[in-house]
Design a protein around this motif. Structure first.
Motif, PDB file in Angstrom:
ATOM      1  N   GLY A 230       0.835  -1.191   0.000  1.00 39.34           N
ATOM      2  CA  GLY A 230       0.000   0.000   0.000  1.00 39.34           C
ATOM      3  C   GLY A 230       0.864   1.232   0.000  1.00 39.34           C
ATOM      4  N   THR A 231       0.314   2.323  -0.503  1.00 40.04           N
ATOM      5  CA  THR A 231       1.088   3.566  -0.630  1.00 40.04           C
ATOM      6  C   THR A 231       0.277   4.746  -0.117  1.00 40.04           C
ATOM      7  OG1 THR A 231       2.135   2.691  -2.630  1.00 40.04           O
ATOM      8  CG2 THR A 231       2.364   5.046  -2.223  1.00 40.04           C
ATOM      9  N   LEU A 232       0.923   5.562   0.703  1.00 37.77           N
ATOM     10  CA  LEU A 232       0.363   6.854   1.070  1.00 37.77           C
ATOM     11  C   LEU A 232       1.168   7.918   0.351  1.00 37.77           C
ATOM     12  CD1 LEU A 232      -1.548   8.618   2.840  1.00 37.77           C
ATOM     13  CD2 LEU A 232       0.336   8.721   4.494  1.00 37.77           C
ATOM     14  N   ILE A 233       0.475   8.824  -0.319  1.00 39.59           N
ATOM     15  CA  ILE A 233       1.123   9.904  -1.059  1.00 39.59           C
ATOM     16  C   ILE A 233       0.676  11.224  -0.446  1.00 39.59           C
ATOM     17  CG2 ILE A 233       1.496  10.920  -3.334  1.00 39.59           C
ATOM     18  CD1 ILE A 233       0.370   8.188  -4.446  1.00 39.59           C
ATOM     19  N   ALA A 234       1.628  12.036  -0.046  1.00 37.53           N
ATOM     20  CA  ALA A 234       1.301  13.285   0.640  1.00 37.53           C
ATOM     21  C   ALA A 234       2.500  14.221   0.547  1.00 37.53           C
ATOM     22  CB  ALA A 234       0.941  13.017   2.098  1.00 37.53           C
ATOM     23  N   ALA A 235       2.389  15.369   1.181  1.00 36.05           N
ATOM     24  CA  ALA A 235       3.511  16.300   1.243  1.00 36.05           C
ATOM     25  C   ALA A 235       4.734  15.595   1.820  1.00 36.05           C
ATOM     26  CB  ALA A 235       3.142  17.507   2.110  1.00 36.05           C
TER      27      ALA A 235
END
Length: 364
Positions: A230-235
């Motif tokens: 899984g991937t979290l994409i954020a600042a």
């Protein structure tokens, strides 16, 4: 840092903003050919012929991070890889929400892990139910904004496409929510099924809205559910904070290597072909189901599933199970006491669904 980034970092629990986390043996930037710093075995396990599992993996495998960043059109430093989207959801709740004070807003009926993670953290759960309209279940975004402001939501989860409802949220509407909650909440867009929605990702909003984060996964369209990528994409600044809160070694080496291979051009081309097949099959199955007696409604879907309402949901569930077809019973979820969720399978599997439900009609 710009003002938007400062506002987002201020959403992190104050006791974790400078938290250093655990420094694992693999996080140290050192080189050598005799590795005696992690208390690993000097020999491979007899079952591990290639010896790939003797060493601890990279905390964030660089080749995988780079591949995911390329796939999603972002920078590697904006990417956090974890054990499926579940780990990212849990990390966000633990890092941002002070127990008993900071709320987690969800839009039921929806994916249950948001509520589970809120409960485990002691974060108040704020529910803004989907609106049951003539064309399906949709998020009431005005109510989301109002409730988030009134009830101190620190995290707002927007599942788009929504599971199990199948409805999507336009990027302009996501942007409106993010702007309204700037400085108050992080808007997390769960795009586990976005490949089937045929629209741009909410990652396109990150450059102008620092309080947007996006969840992606290789479990669905990329067929790697067992690999748990899984991937979290954020600042990038928020990702750095979350990395310090993450347990070490989240991605096993064999899983990372498999995922890297899945991100190669040939594999991605096959994945796109299969996504197209699912979309075609989704519409075929939807049309066919709508024509069956006993089917009250087939919700339009932007995911790889259909939410179907039956006059006799138990009878439909039993008929499918008798034919060897297992679907998801949604009747315990709010507003869905007559509904089953049917994943889109291969054409042959979808034919079995239709045959089982058609045979039930003939017997009745």
């Amino acid at each position: 840092m710009n003002a938007g980034i400062d506002e987002v970092l201020a959403l992190v629990r104050t006791d974790l903003q400078a938290f250093a986390g655990y420094s694992s043996a693999r996080s140290a930037a050192v080189q050598g050919d005799v590795w005696l710093n992690a208390n690993e075995s000097a020999w491979a396990n007899p079952a591990d012929a290639e010896g790939r599992s003797r060493r601890y993996p990279e905390p964030q495998p660089q080749a995988l991070r780079d591949g995911l960043a390329s796939l999603y059109g972002v920078q590697p430093q904006q990417v956090l890889v974890g054990r499926g989207s579940d780990e990212a959801i849990d990390l966000l709740v633990r890092a941002l929400c002070v127990p008993g004070r900071d709320g987690v807003l969800v839009t039921p009926p929806v994916f249950g892990m948001y509520a589970v993670c809120a409960r485990l953290q002691g974060a108040p759960l704020i529910e803004v139910p989907l609106v049951d309209a003539a064309d399906g279940l949709h998020a009431d975004l005005d109510a989301v904004i109002e409730s988030a402001r009134a009830r101190n939501a620190k995290l707002v989860f927007l599942c788009a496409p929504s599971n199990p409802a199948g409805s999507d949220i336009a990027l302009t509407d996501i942007e409106r929510v993010a702007e309204a909650l700037r400085g108050r909440a992080l808007v997390v867009v769960d795009e586990a099924y976005v490949e089937y929605a045929q629209r741009p990702s909410a990652t396109s909003l990150l450059a102008t809205h620092a309080n947007v984060a996006v969840l992606r996964t290789l479990s669905k369209a990329h067929a790697l559910a067992a690999a748990r990528i899984g991937t979290l994409i954020a600042a990038a600044e928020l990702i750095a904070v979350l990395r310090r809160c993450q347990a070490p070694y989240p991605v096993p080496t064999p899983c990372a290597e498999l995922a890297v291979q899945a991100l190669q051009p040939g594999a991605l081309a096959r994945t796109r072909e299969r996504v197209a097949t699912v979309i075609t099959e989704r519409e075929r199955l939807r049309t066919a189901l709508q024509g069956l007696p006993g089917v009250r409604q087939v919700h339009a879907s932007a995911g790889n599933y259909l939410l179907v309402r039956f006059a006799d949901a138990q009878g439909a569930f039993d008929a499918l199970l008798a034919a060897g077809v297992v679907v998801r019973d949604q009747r315990a979820a709010p507003q869905l006491d007559d509904a089953l969720r049917i994943s889109i399978g291969s054409p042959e599997e979808n034919d079995r669904v239709l045959a089982a439900l058609s045979a039930r009609r003939a017997v009745a």
